[in-house]
Structure formats: structure tokens, C-alpha cells
Enzyme design. Structure first.
Site, mmCIF file in Angstrom:
data_model
loop_
_atom_site.group_PDB
_atom_site.id
_atom_site.type_symbol
_atom_site.label_atom_id
_atom_site.label_comp_id
_atom_site.label_asym_id
_atom_site.label_seq_id
_atom_site.Cartn_x
_atom_site.Cartn_y
_atom_site.Cartn_z
ATOM 1 N N GLU A 178 0.841 -1.199 0.000
ATOM 2 C CA GLU A 178 0.000 0.000 0.000
ATOM 3 C C GLU A 178 0.876 1.248 0.000
ATOM 4 O O GLU A 178 2.080 1.187 0.297
ATOM 5 C CB GLU A 178 -0.943 -0.011 1.207
ATOM 6 C CG GLU A 178 -1.959 -1.136 1.120
ATOM 7 C CD GLU A 178 -3.096 -1.034 2.117
ATOM 8 O OE1 GLU A 178 -3.117 -0.065 2.908
ATOM 9 O OE2 GLU A 178 -3.953 -1.915 2.107
ATOM 10 N N HIS A 220 -9.026 10.454 2.112
ATOM 11 C CA HIS A 220 -8.716 9.360 1.196
ATOM 12 C C HIS A 220 -8.888 9.869 -0.222
ATOM 13 O O HIS A 220 -9.884 10.514 -0.535
ATOM 14 C CB HIS A 220 -9.632 8.157 1.449
ATOM 15 C CG HIS A 220 -9.062 6.898 0.894
ATOM 16 N ND1 HIS A 220 -9.056 6.633 -0.459
ATOM 17 C CD2 HIS A 220 -8.429 5.860 1.480
ATOM 18 C CE1 HIS A 220 -8.453 5.465 -0.658
ATOM 19 N NE2 HIS A 220 -8.060 4.991 0.505
ATOM 20 N N ARG A 265 -0.569 8.942 0.976
ATOM 21 C CA ARG A 265 -1.965 9.319 0.772
ATOM 22 C C ARG A 265 -2.189 10.831 0.697
ATOM 23 O O ARG A 265 -2.994 11.312 -0.100
ATOM 24 C CB ARG A 265 -2.743 8.791 1.960
ATOM 25 C CG ARG A 265 -3.987 8.131 1.570
ATOM 26 C CD ARG A 265 -4.590 7.464 2.749
ATOM 27 N NE ARG A 265 -4.716 6.058 2.478
ATOM 28 C CZ ARG A 265 -5.246 5.198 3.333
ATOM 29 N NH1 ARG A 265 -5.648 5.610 4.519
ATOM 30 N NH2 ARG A 265 -5.372 3.941 2.996
ATOM 31 N N HIS A 275 -11.459 10.679 5.821
ATOM 32 C CA HIS A 275 -11.341 9.238 5.981
ATOM 33 C C HIS A 275 -10.892 8.811 7.369
ATOM 34 O O HIS A 275 -11.330 7.792 7.894
ATOM 35 C CB HIS A 275 -10.328 8.734 4.948
ATOM 36 C CG HIS A 275 -10.115 7.258 4.969
ATOM 37 N ND1 HIS A 275 -11.163 6.368 4.898
ATOM 38 C CD2 HIS A 275 -8.979 6.516 5.064
ATOM 39 C CE1 HIS A 275 -10.675 5.130 4.944
ATOM 40 N NE2 HIS A 275 -9.365 5.191 5.062
ATOM 41 N N ARG A 299 -1.494 9.310 8.868
ATOM 42 C CA ARG A 299 -1.398 7.869 9.144
ATOM 43 C C ARG A 299 -0.885 7.094 7.934
ATOM 44 O O ARG A 299 -1.314 7.336 6.799
ATOM 45 C CB ARG A 299 -2.794 7.352 9.510
ATOM 46 C CG ARG A 299 -2.867 5.865 9.702
ATOM 47 C CD ARG A 299 -4.318 5.433 9.805
ATOM 48 N NE ARG A 299 -5.040 5.721 8.574
ATOM 49 C CZ ARG A 299 -5.806 4.825 7.936
ATOM 50 N NH1 ARG A 299 -5.976 3.626 8.426
ATOM 51 N NH2 ARG A 299 -6.433 5.162 6.823
HETATM 52 C C1 LIG Z 1 -13.975 2.467 4.328
HETATM 53 C C2 LIG Z 1 -12.845 2.326 5.289
HETATM 54 C C3 LIG Z 1 -11.765 1.495 4.982
HETATM 55 C C4 LIG Z 1 -10.708 1.370 5.876
HETATM 56 N N1 LIG Z 1 -9.697 0.506 5.571
HETATM 57 C C5 LIG Z 1 -8.725 0.293 6.485
HETATM 58 C C6 LIG Z 1 -7.723 -0.680 6.278
HETATM 59 O O1 LIG Z 1 -7.740 -1.390 5.296
HETATM 60 N N2 LIG Z 1 -6.762 -0.842 7.214
HETATM 61 C C7 LIG Z 1 -6.720 -0.075 8.338
HETATM 62 O O2 LIG Z 1 -5.814 -0.257 9.155
HETATM 63 N N3 LIG Z 1 -7.665 0.846 8.566
HETATM 64 C C8 LIG Z 1 -8.667 1.045 7.687
HETATM 65 N N4 LIG Z 1 -9.622 1.982 7.935
HETATM 66 C C9 LIG Z 1 -9.606 2.676 9.225
HETATM 67 C C10 LIG Z 1 -10.061 1.698 10.298
HETATM 68 O O3 LIG Z 1 -11.085 0.899 9.780
HETATM 69 C C11 LIG Z 1 -10.561 2.410 11.528
HETATM 70 O O4 LIG Z 1 -9.615 3.353 11.960
HETATM 71 C C12 LIG Z 1 -10.777 1.416 12.654
HETATM 72 O O5 LIG Z 1 -11.570 0.360 12.191
HETATM 73 C C13 LIG Z 1 -11.439 2.075 13.827
HETATM 74 O O6 LIG Z 1 -11.809 1.063 14.708
HETATM 75 P P1 LIG Z 1 -12.471 1.405 16.076
HETATM 76 O O7 LIG Z 1 -12.692 0.121 16.773
HETATM 77 O O8 LIG Z 1 -11.683 2.452 16.748
HETATM 78 O O9 LIG Z 1 -13.879 2.091 15.691
HETATM 79 P P2 LIG Z 1 -15.144 1.519 14.888
HETATM 80 O O10 LIG Z 1 -14.815 0.312 14.127
HETATM 81 O O11 LIG Z 1 -15.730 2.651 14.130
HETATM 82 O O12 LIG Z 1 -16.153 1.117 16.034
HETATM 83 C C14 LIG Z 1 -16.781 2.097 16.833
HETATM 84 C C15 LIG Z 1 -17.736 1.405 17.778
HETATM 85 O O13 LIG Z 1 -18.201 2.356 18.732
HETATM 86 C C16 LIG Z 1 -19.589 2.167 18.904
HETATM 87 N N5 LIG Z 1 -20.164 3.387 19.443
HETATM 88 C C17 LIG Z 1 -20.148 4.635 18.928
HETATM 89 N N6 LIG Z 1 -20.793 5.462 19.752
HETATM 90 C C18 LIG Z 1 -21.213 4.727 20.814
HETATM 91 C C19 LIG Z 1 -21.926 5.023 22.001
HETATM 92 N N7 LIG Z 1 -22.359 6.274 22.294
HETATM 93 N N8 LIG Z 1 -22.193 4.021 22.861
HETATM 94 C C20 LIG Z 1 -21.784 2.749 22.600
HETATM 95 N N9 LIG Z 1 -21.091 2.418 21.486
HETATM 96 C C21 LIG Z 1 -20.810 3.414 20.614
HETATM 97 C C22 LIG Z 1 -20.103 1.786 17.524
HETATM 98 O O14 LIG Z 1 -21.364 1.170 17.627
HETATM 99 C C23 LIG Z 1 -18.983 0.815 17.120
HETATM 100 O O15 LIG Z 1 -19.252 -0.444 17.671
HETATM 101 C C24 LIG Z 1 -10.705 2.106 7.067
HETATM 102 C C25 LIG Z 1 -11.775 2.942 7.376
HETATM 103 C C26 LIG Z 1 -12.845 3.044 6.502
HETATM 104 C C27 LIG Z 1 -14.003 3.930 6.857
#
Ligand SMILES: Cc1cc2nc3c(=O)[nH]c(=O)nc-3n(C[C@H](O)[C@H](O)[C@H](O)COP(=O)(O)OP(=O)(O)OC[C@H]3O[C@@H](n4cnc5c(N)ncnc54)[C@H](O)[C@@H]3O)c2cc1C
Length: 491
Positions: free
Chosen positions: A118, A230, A271, A328, A363
């Protein structure tokens, strides 16, 4: 006498994306009673949407030092080396642990993991699952393990509305339906803030919930001005607006073309460079997109991207796809140490909610899922050491600390805190009704230079005296614009 909590647990995890699921599972495997509060189904987390994969130095010719060097180069003089070093050294073990939990990464016929290339990486080091279905495979498996664990209680769909503090310490959280959950340690894993911007690749829930919860409880926020755009989100296609076409597709040879059908950027440059080149090409041409030509790419390698595009009437095997930048990823978040601890004792943050400083100003692709696992595990272990709760607690807070952004706020962020910005627009943002938009405005205004994923039109150069200098926004004081100050974190 304050009312008794509705539930007691050792570790409370708010959020069930990759970071929350893994932190909860780690804490439960290490012997804690764990409660998980999750607002949305798995399919509405950013983690589920992740396509590219998880970065880890696994190839024989690769090393944690090379991964660290790439992370620092992408982060433009602002990466907190201690945090990035932890990530790069611990990511290979994190991948092994995911495999031991049953996550099946793509492998060749000899059983060796297939490593994707990547942007910004000097080596092939991105493990993936189901081609571009990495996120969904990962969170489905972690979630299956979590719900089967006897020490875990899942509250879903349930929304946390406030962090509960007592005598300066976090003692749990309160839910929107009025339940108070007391916990020795609370881990916020609520995702990032990219959907605060009107053009985004993120699910609608990524509106800085963790930052809002922590900020209202007195935690510091950091590096809010650094937002990643992105370069290749689908543009102008109803129902697919902002749909992300993974960088890995450019890794396999897809080309970016301007209106004359000519290349205008090295597709695998970092990026921020690619996104700015796309943005400026669009501005020069007066259009709202450029074209991503993936006709030479094997569609079988990216079935969910190709499938989603075909559902919208776009066939990438025959026709270039209209794309433009979208917000993104948020590098900033709740300031924390290398174990996710915030400035509020007992309150931890992980995943995109957190700001360890590891991403610096920009990032490196696929470092964030790795961060969710590496730092999710570290925060869980730190949480296990939190002292027992005192016998009596201050009353749980009433009212919600989480404010949904209005359409006007989201448009103001895109307009004033986008790829190109200036002091005039950022001043306007500082008066926005949304507290997080105000904090973002204050942070961005205080950094008078151009670094990372955006350009200040009024300060076009990078200021080397701001290397390793992070912007911290202190706790909310009434409704006044929050103060932003600069702190030097270890380089
Ligand atoms: C389209 C896309 C593609 C990506 N591709 C990649 C990749 O290939 N590789 C990579 O490293 N990163 C990638 N990223 C970035 C990465 O996916 C995210 O940074 C990472 O998944 C964030 O994970 P997280 O667990 O912090 O949050 P999230 O996965 O967003 O989870 C957040 C959680 O918090 C919960 N929540 C929110 N508010 C509340 C509340 N008030 N009470 C209770 N629960 C709540 C939601 O329900 C959810 O369960 C991508 C992002 C996107 C959008």
C-alpha cells in the site's frame, strides 16, 4: 445516599469495532469480568468497512525498523516515536494472536500469508482476509469469540451517553436509557470523527463520540487538526457517495487519470500527496472528480469493492470510476499514553478514539487496524490493574455528553477544515454550535504551518520548529472556545 449502579463490572468497554472487541476479549481472556456497550450493529462500524488490511512487518526482508521508518515518513515529523515503535514491534504478534482467535488471513498455496503493498510502505506488509473483506472477517470472528466468552456481558444496541466520574476518577458510564454501569476501568472504543465532515468514507456513527464523552469528563484532546483525506472515494454516484476504493487496488496497478485521460500523480505516493494532487487537479479542471482506471486489475482480487461498484451500475473492468477525496481518518483524538490511559484516572481510549501520537500528522495506510489490536491489548492489560472502586460514588450524570452534528456543522467542517484551509474559515469554525467542531477549529487555527494531509493557504510551508509538537485542547470550560496549546512529545 446516591442510587446504586444498575450493573458492576471490572472493565467496561464502550464500542464494538476492532479496538473494542479486541480489548474486551483480551481483558476477559486475562480473567476480568467485562461489559461491552455497543450502539450499532457490526456492519455499521468503520472496522467492518476496512478493506485493505492490517500492517505488520512479516516478510523475511522486512523489519519493525523499516515499518517504523515508513510510519515516521508518512507522519511528517510529528510521529511520537515511542508509540510507533510499540506498534511496529508488536504488530506481528498481534497478527498471530488474531490467527489464534480464528481470523483467517489470505495465504498462498504453501500456506504463507499473502502480503499486500500500500501507499507509503517500502515493503509488502499488509495482511488481508477475503481480498478486500478484511474488516468484516476480522470483526465477525472477534465478535463471535466475544459473545461466546462466559465472562462477557454485551449490551446492544445501547448507547453510552456520558462517562461517570467520582472525585476526579472515572467509575463507569451511563447509557442513553438511564442505566449506570460501574467499572474499575472504562475503555472508550467509539471510533473516530471523520463523519463530522460532510464528505466522508466513514459510517454515519463516526462523529467523535469517544472524544465527546472523554472531553466532557475532563480529558484532553490532541492533534484534532490532522485529518486524513482518502484520495479515491466514489463521487457523484447516488447511493455510493464516499464509497472507498481501497489503495490496495492502486497497489495492484490501478491508475489515476485527469480529464484528458492522463496520469498526474504517482499512484502509490503517500496518501496526503495523492489526495492533494487529486484535489488540485479537480480545482484546475473545474470538475468534482478524477478517474480511477482499474481495467488492468484482476477484479477477483477485490470482490466486495467490484461487487459494490457493479451494484451501482459501474463496471470497473470496462469503465474508469469517478473518484474524489473524502474525509477518511482522524489522526487526533483523546490524548493518551502508550497504554491508552487518558488524563482522567480510570478512563482509557483505544482505536480511532485515541491519540497516542503514533500516526503523527498523517497515518500510514493499514496502521490503524494494527493499532486497534496492539493498543487494544495494551489498554486491556492496563485496565486490569485499575484499583477497586471506592465504597460510595458520586451520583451518575444525567443528560448526554454526545451531540449529533447538524448538516450545517458537517458542511462547515468540510468547507473550513478540508484539504486546503485558512485562518478566516477556521475562525468561523471556532464559533460553531458543536463543541467538537469548535475544538477542531481551535486546534487547526493554532497550528500556523502546512503539514501532513492538509495545507494552510495562509501558511503554506512546514515550520520545522513545530516538529514533534502536538496540539492539545484542554477540558471544556463552559461554552467558551476551548484553549489550544502546544506540547512537545517524544520524537
Ligand atoms: C472504508 C474504510 C476502509 C478502511 N480501511 C482500512 C484498512 O484497510 N486498514 C486499516 O488499518 N484501517 C482502515 N480503515 C480505518 C479503520 O477501519 C478504523 O480506523 C478502525 O476500524 C477504527 O476502529 P475502532 O474500533 O476504533 O472504531 P469503529 O470500528 O468505528 O467502532 C466504533 C464502535 O463504537 C460504537 N459506538 C459509537 N458510539 C457509541 C456510544 N455512544 N455508545 C456505545 N457504542 C458506541 C459503535 O457502535 C462501534 O461499535 C478504514 C476505514 C474506513 C471507513
Amino acid at each position: 445516599m446516591p442510587p446504586a449502579p444498575d450493573a458492576h463490572t471490572d472493565v467496561l468497554v464502550v464500542g464494538a469495532g476492532a479496538a473494542g472487541l479486541y480489548a474486551a476479549l483480551r481483558a476477559a481472556r486475562d480473567g476480568a469480568r467485562v461489559t461491552v456497550i455497543s450502539a450499532t450493529p457490526l456492519a455499521e462500524t468503520a472496522s467492518y468497512w476496512a478493506q485493505g488490511g492490517v500492517a505488520a512487518a512479516l516478510a523475511v526482508d522486512d523489519s519493525a525498523a523499516a515499518h517504523l521508518a515508513d510510519t515516521e515518513r508518512a507522519g511528517r515529523g510529528l510521529v511520537r516515536r515511542s508509540a510507533a515503535d510499540v506498534l511496529c514491534r508488536e504488530a506481528p504478534d498481534a497478527v498471530s494472536d488474531l490467527e489464534s482467535l480464528g481470523v483467517v488471513f489470505d495465504a498462498d498455496r504453501h500456506g504463507r500469508l499473502v502480503l499486500g503493498l500500500e501507499g507509503g510502505h517500502t515493503h509488502r506488509r499488509v495482511v488481508h482476509a477475503g481480498g478486500s473483506a478484511t474488516g468484516r472477517r476480522l470483526v465477525r470472528q472477534l465478535s463471535a469469540k466475544l459473545v461466546a466468552h462466559p465472562a462477557v456481558t454485551v449490551m446492544e444496541p445501547t448507547r453510552a451517553s456520558a462517562v461517570w466520574t467520582s472525585e476526579g476518577r472515572c467509575v463507569g458510564a451511563v447509557t442513553e436509557d438511564g442505566q449506570a454501569v460501574a467499572a474499575r476501568a472504562t475503555i472508550l472504543a467509539c471510533g473516530g470523527s471523520a463523519a463530522l465532515w460532510s464528505r466522508t468514507t466513514n459510517p454515519p456513527g463516526s462523529v467523535g463520540v469517544g472524544a465527546q464523552l472523554a472531553y466532557a469528563a475532563g480529558a484532553d484532546l490532541a492533534d484534532l487538526e490532522f485529518v486524513q483525506f482518502h484520495p479515491t472515494a466514489v463521487a457523484g454516484i447516488p447511493g455510493r457517495e464516499g464509497f472507498l476504493v481501497t489503495e490496495a487496488i492502486r497497489g495492484e496497478g490501478a491508475l489515476l487519470l485527469d480529464g484528458r485521460g492522463e496520469r498526474f500523480v504517482k499512484e502509490l505516493a503517500p496518501r496526503d500527496e495523492v489526495a492533494l494532487a487529486v484535489w488540485r487537479t479537480m480545482k484546475e479542471e473545474g470538475t468534482d472528480h478524477v478517474l480511477l482506471d482499474m481495467r488492468e486489475v484482476d477484479p477477483g482480487g477485490f470482490p466486495n469493492v467490484v461487487g459494490a461498484l457493479r451494484e451501482s451500475g459501474l463496471d470497473p473492468a470496462t469503465t474508469p470510476i469517478p473518484v474524489s477525496p473524502a474525509c477518511h481518518y482522524t489522526m487526533g483524538g483523546v490524548a493518551c499514553d502508550l497504554h491508552g490511559a487518558t488524563s482522567v484516572p480510570g478512563l482509557y481510549v483505544v482505536g480511532e478514539t485515541a491519540c497516542t501520537g503514533l500516526h503523527g500528522a498523517n497515518r500510514l495506510a493499514s496502521n490503524s487496524l494494527a493499532e486497534c489490536i496492539v493498543f487494544g491489548g495494551r489498554a486491556a492489560r492496563a485496565a486490569l490493574d485499575a484499583p477497586a472502586l471506592p465504597g460510595s460514588l458520586d451520583p451518575a450524570p444525567a443528560g448526554s455528553a454526545v451531540i449529533p452534528p447538524s448538516r450545517e456543522t458537517r458542511e462547515a467542517l468540510w468547507r473550513h477544515a478540508g484539504l486546503e484551509r485558512d485562518a478566516e474559515g477556521l475562525h468561523a469554525l471556532r464559533d460553531d454550535p458543536h463543541p467538537l467542531a469548535r475544538a477542531i477549529g481551535a486546534a487547526a487555527l493554532s497550528r500556523e504551518e502546512s503539514r501532513g494531509a492538509h495545507r494552510r493557504l495562509d501558511h503554506p510551508e512546514l515550520d520545522p520548529t513545530l516538529d514533534a509538537v502536538h496540539t492539545v485542547v484542554g477540558p471544556l470550560e463552559g461554552s467558551a472556545p476551548p484553549p489550544a496549546h502546544h506540547e512537545r512529545w517524544d520524537g
